[in-house]
Write an enzyme that holds these catalytic residues in place. Structure first.
Site, short mmCIF file in Angstrom:
data_model
loop_
_atom_site.label_atom_id
_atom_site.label_comp_id
_atom_site.label_asym_id
_atom_site.label_seq_id
_atom_site.Cartn_x
_atom_site.Cartn_y
_atom_site.Cartn_z
CE LYS A 1 -4.03 -1.98 2.22
NZ LYS A 1 -3.64 -3.35 1.84
CG ASP B 1 -2.95 -4.04 -1.84
OD1 ASP B 1 -2.90 -4.81 -2.82
OD2 ASP B 1 -2.77 -4.42 -0.67
NE ARG C 1 -9.07 -2.97 4.58
CZ ARG C 1 -7.95 -2.42 5.06
NH1 ARG C 1 -8.03 -1.35 5.84
NH2 ARG C 1 -6.77 -2.91 4.76
NE ARG D 1 -5.18 -7.83 -6.16
CZ ARG D 1 -4.38 -7.40 -5.18
NH1 ARG D 1 -4.73 -6.34 -4.46
NH2 ARG D 1 -3.25 -8.01 -4.94
#
Ligand SMILES: Cc1cc2nc3c(=O)[nH]c(=O)nc-3n(C[C@H](O)[C@H](O)[C@H](O)COP(=O)(O)OP(=O)(O)OC[C@H]3O[C@@H](n4cnc5c(N)ncnc54)[C@H](O)[C@@H]3O)c2cc1C
Length: 311
Positions: free
Chosen positions: A102, A136, A291, A187
Protein backbone atom coordinates in the site's frame (compact mmCIF):
# COMPACT_ATOMS: atom_id res chain seq x y z
CA UNK A 1 -28.23 -1.99 3.83
CA UNK A 2 -27.02 -4.41 6.52
CA UNK A 3 -23.73 -4.65 4.66
CA UNK A 4 -23.29 -0.85 4.68
CA UNK A 5 -24.05 -0.65 8.40
CA UNK A 6 -21.62 -3.48 9.14
CA UNK A 7 -18.88 -1.85 7.07
CA UNK A 8 -19.33 1.48 8.87
CA UNK A 9 -19.44 -0.18 12.30
CA UNK A 10 -16.29 -2.24 11.80
CA UNK A 11 -14.41 0.65 10.24
CA UNK A 12 -15.22 2.70 13.34
CA UNK A 13 -14.04 -0.13 15.61
CA UNK A 14 -10.86 -0.44 13.53
CA UNK A 15 -9.87 2.99 14.88
CA UNK A 16 -10.15 1.91 18.52
CA UNK A 17 -6.77 1.75 20.23
CA UNK A 18 -8.05 -0.27 23.19
CA UNK A 19 -9.55 -2.90 20.96
CA UNK A 20 -6.43 -2.94 18.82
CA UNK A 21 -4.12 -3.53 21.77
CA UNK A 22 -6.40 -6.23 23.21
CA UNK A 23 -6.77 -7.98 19.87
CA UNK A 24 -3.05 -7.69 19.13
CA UNK A 25 -2.27 -9.43 22.41
CA UNK A 26 -4.54 -12.42 21.76
CA UNK A 27 -5.39 -12.59 18.05
CA UNK A 28 -2.24 -14.32 16.83
CA UNK A 29 -1.37 -16.17 20.04
CA UNK A 30 -0.33 -19.78 19.40
CA UNK A 31 -1.77 -21.77 16.54
CA UNK A 32 -5.36 -21.21 17.62
CA UNK A 33 -5.31 -17.37 17.69
CA UNK A 34 -8.64 -16.10 16.33
CA UNK A 35 -7.03 -13.90 13.64
CA UNK A 36 -5.05 -16.78 12.13
CA UNK A 37 -7.94 -17.77 9.90
CA UNK A 38 -7.34 -14.57 7.86
CA UNK A 39 -3.71 -13.64 8.67
CA UNK A 40 -0.88 -16.03 7.82
CA UNK A 41 1.30 -14.95 10.77
CA UNK A 42 3.34 -12.08 12.09
CA UNK A 43 6.66 -13.01 10.46
CA UNK A 44 7.80 -13.51 6.88
CA UNK A 45 8.79 -17.09 7.79
CA UNK A 46 5.18 -17.85 8.73
CA UNK A 47 3.95 -16.25 5.50
CA UNK A 48 6.39 -18.32 3.44
CA UNK A 49 5.27 -21.49 5.24
CA UNK A 50 1.62 -20.62 4.43
CA UNK A 51 2.59 -19.89 0.82
CA UNK A 52 4.22 -23.31 0.52
CA UNK A 53 1.01 -25.04 1.62
CA UNK A 54 -1.04 -22.99 -0.87
CA UNK A 55 1.38 -23.66 -3.73
CA UNK A 56 1.39 -27.37 -2.96
CA UNK A 57 -2.30 -27.31 -3.92
CA UNK A 58 -1.50 -25.72 -7.27
CA UNK A 59 -2.49 -22.15 -6.36
CA UNK A 60 -0.28 -19.07 -6.71
CA UNK A 61 0.36 -16.43 -4.01
CA UNK A 62 0.94 -12.74 -3.48
CA UNK A 63 2.43 -11.81 -0.11
CA UNK A 64 1.33 -8.66 1.66
CA UNK A 65 3.30 -7.26 4.59
CA UNK A 66 0.46 -5.54 6.41
CA UNK A 67 0.71 -1.88 7.30
CA UNK A 68 -0.84 1.39 6.20
CA UNK A 69 -0.93 5.12 6.86
CA UNK A 70 2.50 5.65 8.38
CA UNK A 71 2.85 9.16 9.83
CA UNK A 72 6.52 10.03 9.29
CA UNK A 73 9.26 9.67 6.68
CA UNK A 74 11.22 7.55 9.17
CA UNK A 75 8.33 5.08 9.51
CA UNK A 76 7.98 4.96 5.73
CA UNK A 77 11.68 4.18 5.46
CA UNK A 78 11.30 1.38 8.03
CA UNK A 79 8.38 -0.09 6.07
CA UNK A 80 10.38 0.13 2.84
CA UNK A 81 13.35 -1.68 4.40
CA UNK A 82 10.97 -4.31 5.73
CA UNK A 83 9.64 -4.87 2.20
CA UNK A 84 13.20 -5.14 0.83
CA UNK A 85 13.87 -7.81 3.44
CA UNK A 86 10.66 -9.61 2.40
CA UNK A 87 11.86 -9.61 -1.23
CA UNK A 88 15.18 -11.17 -0.15
CA UNK A 89 13.47 -13.76 2.05
CA UNK A 90 10.90 -14.74 -0.58
CA UNK A 91 13.57 -14.94 -3.30
CA UNK A 92 15.67 -17.22 -1.09
CA UNK A 93 12.67 -19.40 -0.17
CA UNK A 94 11.63 -20.35 -3.69
CA UNK A 95 7.93 -19.43 -3.26
CA UNK A 96 6.20 -17.25 -5.87
CA UNK A 97 7.79 -13.84 -6.47
CA UNK A 98 4.74 -11.65 -6.15
CA UNK A 99 4.03 -9.03 -3.47
CA UNK A 100 1.27 -6.53 -2.73
CA UNK A 101 1.77 -3.22 -0.91
CA UNK A 102 0.00 0.00 0.00
CA UNK A 103 1.36 3.44 -0.87
CA UNK A 104 0.37 4.97 2.48
CA UNK A 105 2.71 2.37 3.99
CA UNK A 106 5.53 3.91 1.93
CA UNK A 107 4.79 7.48 3.02
CA UNK A 108 2.04 8.73 0.69
CA UNK A 109 0.46 10.68 3.55
CA UNK A 110 3.84 12.20 4.46
CA UNK A 111 4.53 13.43 0.93
CA UNK A 112 4.34 12.10 -2.60
CA UNK A 113 8.08 12.41 -3.32
CA UNK A 114 9.01 10.28 -0.27
CA UNK A 115 6.53 7.66 -1.38
CA UNK A 116 7.80 7.62 -4.98
CA UNK A 117 11.41 7.28 -3.79
CA UNK A 118 10.49 4.37 -1.54
CA UNK A 119 8.43 2.68 -4.22
CA UNK A 120 11.35 3.01 -6.63
CA UNK A 121 13.66 1.28 -4.13
CA UNK A 122 11.20 -1.60 -3.93
CA UNK A 123 10.63 -1.79 -7.69
CA UNK A 124 14.39 -1.81 -8.32
CA UNK A 125 14.87 -4.72 -5.93
CA UNK A 126 11.79 -6.41 -7.39
CA UNK A 127 13.17 -6.03 -10.92
CA UNK A 128 16.52 -7.47 -9.89
CA UNK A 129 14.76 -10.55 -8.48
CA UNK A 130 12.00 -10.83 -11.13
CA UNK A 131 9.13 -9.99 -8.75
CA UNK A 132 5.75 -8.57 -9.66
CA UNK A 133 4.52 -5.78 -7.35
CA UNK A 134 0.81 -5.07 -6.97
CA UNK A 135 -0.06 -1.64 -5.63
CA UNK A 136 -3.21 -2.16 -3.55
CA UNK A 137 -5.94 0.48 -3.75
CA UNK A 138 -6.86 2.28 -0.52
CA UNK A 139 -9.81 4.55 0.23
CA UNK A 140 -10.95 7.28 -2.13
CA UNK A 141 -8.72 10.17 -0.93
CA UNK A 142 -5.86 8.10 -2.39
CA UNK A 143 -7.38 6.86 -5.65
CA UNK A 144 -6.12 9.55 -8.03
CA UNK A 145 -2.71 9.92 -6.40
CA UNK A 146 -2.16 6.13 -6.32
CA UNK A 147 -2.92 5.85 -10.04
CA UNK A 148 -0.77 8.96 -10.65
CA UNK A 149 2.22 7.47 -8.82
CA UNK A 150 1.74 4.24 -10.75
CA UNK A 151 1.76 6.07 -14.09
CA UNK A 152 4.89 8.00 -13.08
CA UNK A 153 6.67 4.69 -12.51
CA UNK A 154 5.24 3.22 -15.70
CA UNK A 155 6.55 6.18 -17.74
CA UNK A 156 9.95 5.46 -16.18
CA UNK A 157 9.76 1.97 -17.70
CA UNK A 158 8.93 0.06 -14.53
CA UNK A 159 6.79 -2.71 -16.00
CA UNK A 160 6.83 -5.13 -13.08
CA UNK A 161 3.99 -3.38 -11.26
CA UNK A 162 0.21 -3.26 -11.51
CA UNK A 163 -2.73 -1.49 -9.88
CA UNK A 164 -6.11 -2.27 -8.34
CA UNK A 165 -9.44 -0.76 -9.45
CA UNK A 166 -12.60 -0.81 -7.31
CA UNK A 167 -15.96 -1.30 -9.02
CA UNK A 168 -17.72 0.70 -6.27
CA UNK A 169 -16.21 3.85 -7.81
CA UNK A 170 -17.83 4.97 -11.09
CA UNK A 171 -14.49 6.49 -12.17
CA UNK A 172 -12.96 3.00 -12.34
CA UNK A 173 -14.52 2.32 -15.76
CA UNK A 174 -12.45 5.13 -17.29
CA UNK A 175 -9.42 4.14 -15.25
CA UNK A 176 -9.74 0.62 -16.66
CA UNK A 177 -9.75 2.01 -20.21
CA UNK A 178 -6.61 4.00 -19.39
CA UNK A 179 -4.83 0.99 -17.89
CA UNK A 180 -5.79 -1.11 -20.92
CA UNK A 181 -4.29 1.56 -23.20
CA UNK A 182 -1.06 1.45 -21.21
CA UNK A 183 -1.00 -2.33 -21.20
CA UNK A 184 -0.84 -2.32 -17.40
CA UNK A 185 -2.03 -5.22 -15.28
CA UNK A 186 -5.17 -4.52 -13.21
CA UNK A 187 -6.65 -6.37 -10.25
CA UNK A 188 -10.40 -5.76 -10.18
CA UNK A 189 -12.13 -5.72 -6.76
CA UNK A 190 -15.45 -4.41 -5.44
CA UNK A 191 -13.78 -2.12 -2.86
CA UNK A 192 -13.28 -2.69 0.84
CA UNK A 193 -13.91 0.82 2.18
CA UNK A 194 -17.02 2.74 3.13
CA UNK A 195 -17.15 5.52 0.53
CA UNK A 196 -19.33 8.65 0.28
CA UNK A 197 -22.48 8.58 -1.83
CA UNK A 198 -21.22 11.47 -3.98
CA UNK A 199 -18.44 9.39 -5.49
CA UNK A 200 -19.37 5.74 -4.99
CA UNK A 201 -22.17 3.31 -5.72
CA UNK A 202 -23.96 2.39 -2.50
CA UNK A 203 -26.01 -0.64 -3.50
CA UNK A 204 -24.60 -4.13 -4.03
CA UNK A 205 -26.53 -4.36 -7.32
CA UNK A 206 -24.77 -1.27 -8.72
CA UNK A 207 -21.33 -2.35 -7.47
CA UNK A 208 -21.85 -5.82 -8.99
CA UNK A 209 -23.11 -4.48 -12.32
CA UNK A 210 -20.05 -2.21 -12.58
CA UNK A 211 -17.81 -5.13 -11.63
CA UNK A 212 -19.17 -7.14 -14.58
CA UNK A 213 -18.74 -4.22 -17.01
CA UNK A 214 -15.13 -3.61 -15.95
CA UNK A 215 -14.36 -7.35 -15.90
CA UNK A 216 -15.50 -7.56 -19.54
CA UNK A 217 -13.38 -4.56 -20.56
CA UNK A 218 -10.32 -6.03 -18.83
CA UNK A 219 -10.76 -9.51 -20.26
CA UNK A 220 -11.41 -8.21 -23.78
CA UNK A 221 -8.73 -5.48 -23.97
CA UNK A 222 -6.52 -5.73 -20.88
CA UNK A 223 -3.23 -7.35 -19.97
CA UNK A 224 -3.48 -10.45 -17.77
CA UNK A 225 -6.18 -9.02 -15.46
CA UNK A 226 -6.87 -10.45 -12.01
CA UNK A 227 -10.52 -10.89 -11.14
CA UNK A 228 -10.45 -10.71 -7.35
CA UNK A 229 -13.69 -11.77 -5.71
CA UNK A 230 -15.34 -14.53 -3.68
CA UNK A 231 -18.72 -13.79 -5.21
CA UNK A 232 -19.94 -16.84 -7.20
CA UNK A 233 -22.05 -14.58 -9.44
CA UNK A 234 -19.02 -12.50 -10.44
CA UNK A 235 -17.02 -15.66 -11.04
CA UNK A 236 -19.80 -17.18 -13.17
CA UNK A 237 -20.06 -13.96 -15.19
CA UNK A 238 -16.29 -14.06 -15.81
CA UNK A 239 -16.30 -17.69 -16.88
CA UNK A 240 -19.29 -17.10 -19.16
CA UNK A 241 -17.73 -14.04 -20.81
CA UNK A 242 -14.41 -15.81 -21.37
CA UNK A 243 -16.20 -18.77 -22.94
CA UNK A 244 -18.41 -16.58 -25.13
CA UNK A 245 -15.40 -14.62 -26.45
CA UNK A 246 -13.07 -17.60 -26.68
CA UNK A 247 -10.66 -16.00 -24.19
CA UNK A 248 -8.11 -18.55 -23.02
CA UNK A 249 -8.12 -19.00 -19.19
CA UNK A 250 -4.33 -18.51 -19.33
CA UNK A 251 -4.94 -14.83 -20.19
CA UNK A 252 -6.38 -13.91 -16.77
CA UNK A 253 -6.50 -15.18 -13.21
CA UNK A 254 -8.84 -15.24 -10.26
CA UNK A 255 -7.66 -13.96 -6.91
CA UNK A 256 -9.05 -14.55 -3.41
CA UNK A 257 -8.05 -13.71 0.12
CA UNK A 258 -6.25 -16.09 2.46
CA UNK A 259 -8.72 -18.12 4.51
CA UNK A 260 -11.81 -17.09 2.52
CA UNK A 261 -13.78 -19.52 0.33
CA UNK A 262 -11.00 -22.09 0.20
CA UNK A 263 -13.53 -24.48 -1.36
CA UNK A 264 -14.06 -22.11 -4.29
CA UNK A 265 -10.31 -21.55 -4.66
CA UNK A 266 -9.79 -25.30 -4.99
CA UNK A 267 -12.71 -25.92 -7.35
CA UNK A 268 -11.65 -23.15 -9.75
CA UNK A 269 -8.16 -24.59 -9.80
CA UNK A 270 -9.54 -28.05 -10.55
CA UNK A 271 -11.45 -26.55 -13.48
CA UNK A 272 -8.14 -25.29 -14.88
CA UNK A 273 -8.29 -21.59 -13.93
CA UNK A 274 -5.32 -19.78 -12.45
CA UNK A 275 -6.03 -18.80 -8.83
CA UNK A 276 -3.80 -16.55 -6.73
CA UNK A 277 -4.25 -16.24 -2.98
CA UNK A 278 -3.49 -12.95 -1.24
CA UNK A 279 -1.47 -13.87 1.85
CA UNK A 280 -1.40 -11.07 4.44
CA UNK A 281 1.06 -11.19 7.33
CA UNK A 282 2.84 -8.93 9.80
CA UNK A 283 2.29 -7.29 13.15
CA UNK A 284 -0.01 -4.55 11.78
CA UNK A 285 -2.87 -6.91 10.99
CA UNK A 286 -5.69 -5.26 12.96
CA UNK A 287 -7.22 -2.85 10.31
CA UNK A 288 -7.10 -5.57 7.63
CA UNK A 289 -8.73 -8.04 10.01
CA UNK A 290 -11.51 -5.58 10.87
CA UNK A 291 -12.26 -4.97 7.18
CA UNK A 292 -12.76 -8.72 6.74
CA UNK A 293 -15.19 -8.81 9.67
CA UNK A 294 -17.10 -5.84 8.23
CA UNK A 295 -17.55 -7.62 4.90
CA UNK A 296 -19.25 -10.57 6.47
CA UNK A 297 -20.72 -10.17 9.95
CA UNK A 298 -20.96 -13.99 10.16
CA UNK A 299 -17.18 -13.88 10.57
CA UNK A 300 -17.75 -12.35 14.00
CA UNK A 301 -19.43 -15.59 15.07
CA UNK A 302 -16.45 -17.50 13.76
CA UNK A 303 -14.04 -15.28 15.73
CA UNK A 304 -16.13 -15.50 18.91
CA UNK A 305 -16.21 -19.29 18.69
CA UNK A 306 -12.42 -19.32 18.27
CA UNK A 307 -11.99 -17.05 21.31
CA UNK A 308 -14.37 -19.11 23.48
CA UNK A 309 -12.67 -22.35 22.53
CA UNK A 310 -9.28 -20.96 23.60
CA UNK A 311 -8.04 -21.91 27.00
C1 LIG B 1 -7.07 -10.81 -3.80
C2 LIG B 1 -7.85 -9.65 -3.28
C3 LIG B 1 -7.23 -8.42 -3.17
C4 LIG B 1 -7.95 -7.31 -2.73
N1 LIG B 1 -7.36 -6.07 -2.75
C5 LIG B 1 -8.11 -4.98 -2.45
C6 LIG B 1 -7.58 -3.67 -2.60
O1 LIG B 1 -6.44 -3.45 -3.01
N2 LIG B 1 -8.40 -2.62 -2.28
C7 LIG B 1 -9.70 -2.81 -1.86
O2 LIG B 1 -10.40 -1.82 -1.61
N3 LIG B 1 -10.19 -4.04 -1.69
C8 LIG B 1 -9.45 -5.12 -1.98
N4 LIG B 1 -9.99 -6.37 -1.83
C9 LIG B 1 -11.27 -6.54 -1.10
C10 LIG B 1 -12.47 -6.38 -2.00
O3 LIG B 1 -12.60 -5.03 -2.38
C11 LIG B 1 -13.76 -6.81 -1.27
O4 LIG B 1 -13.92 -6.01 -0.14
C12 LIG B 1 -13.78 -8.27 -0.84
O5 LIG B 1 -13.16 -9.08 -1.78
C13 LIG B 1 -15.23 -8.76 -0.64
O6 LIG B 1 -15.94 -8.64 -1.83
P1 LIG B 1 -16.34 -9.88 -2.77
O7 LIG B 1 -15.96 -9.52 -4.18
O8 LIG B 1 -15.75 -11.13 -2.28
O9 LIG B 1 -17.92 -9.88 -2.79
P2 LIG B 1 -19.04 -9.78 -1.65
O10 LIG B 1 -20.30 -9.45 -2.37
O11 LIG B 1 -18.59 -8.89 -0.55
O12 LIG B 1 -19.09 -11.24 -1.08
C14 LIG B 1 -19.52 -12.33 -1.87
C15 LIG B 1 -19.40 -13.60 -1.05
O13 LIG B 1 -18.04 -13.85 -0.77
C16 LIG B 1 -17.86 -14.36 0.53
N5 LIG B 1 -17.06 -13.37 1.33
C17 LIG B 1 -16.76 -12.10 0.96
N6 LIG B 1 -16.00 -11.51 1.93
C18 LIG B 1 -15.85 -12.41 2.90
C19 LIG B 1 -15.19 -12.40 4.14
N7 LIG B 1 -14.53 -11.33 4.59
N8 LIG B 1 -15.23 -13.51 4.90
C20 LIG B 1 -15.88 -14.62 4.48
N9 LIG B 1 -16.54 -14.69 3.30
C21 LIG B 1 -16.52 -13.61 2.52
C22 LIG B 1 -19.22 -14.56 1.10
O14 LIG B 1 -19.63 -15.86 0.79
C23 LIG B 1 -20.04 -13.54 0.35
O15 LIG B 1 -21.40 -13.86 0.29
C24 LIG B 1 -9.30 -7.47 -2.32
C25 LIG B 1 -9.92 -8.71 -2.44
C26 LIG B 1 -9.23 -9.79 -2.93
C27 LIG B 1 -9.95 -11.09 -3.10
Amino acid sequence: MLQTVAKTFFHALAGSRTLKSLASRYGMRGNGGFARRFIAGETVEEAIAAARVIERDGLAVTLDLLGESVATAAEADTATRAYLAVIDAVAASGVGRNISLKLTQLGLTVDRATCVDNLRRILDAATAHAFFVRIDMENSPYTAVTLGVFETMWQQEYRNAGVVLQSCLPRSEQDATRMNELGARVRLVKGAYKEPRAIAYQSKADVDAAFVRIMRALLADGTYPAIATHDPNMIDATRAFARERGIDPARFEFQMLYGIRRDLQASLRREGYGVRVYVPFGREWFPYFMRRLGERPANVGFVLRAILSER
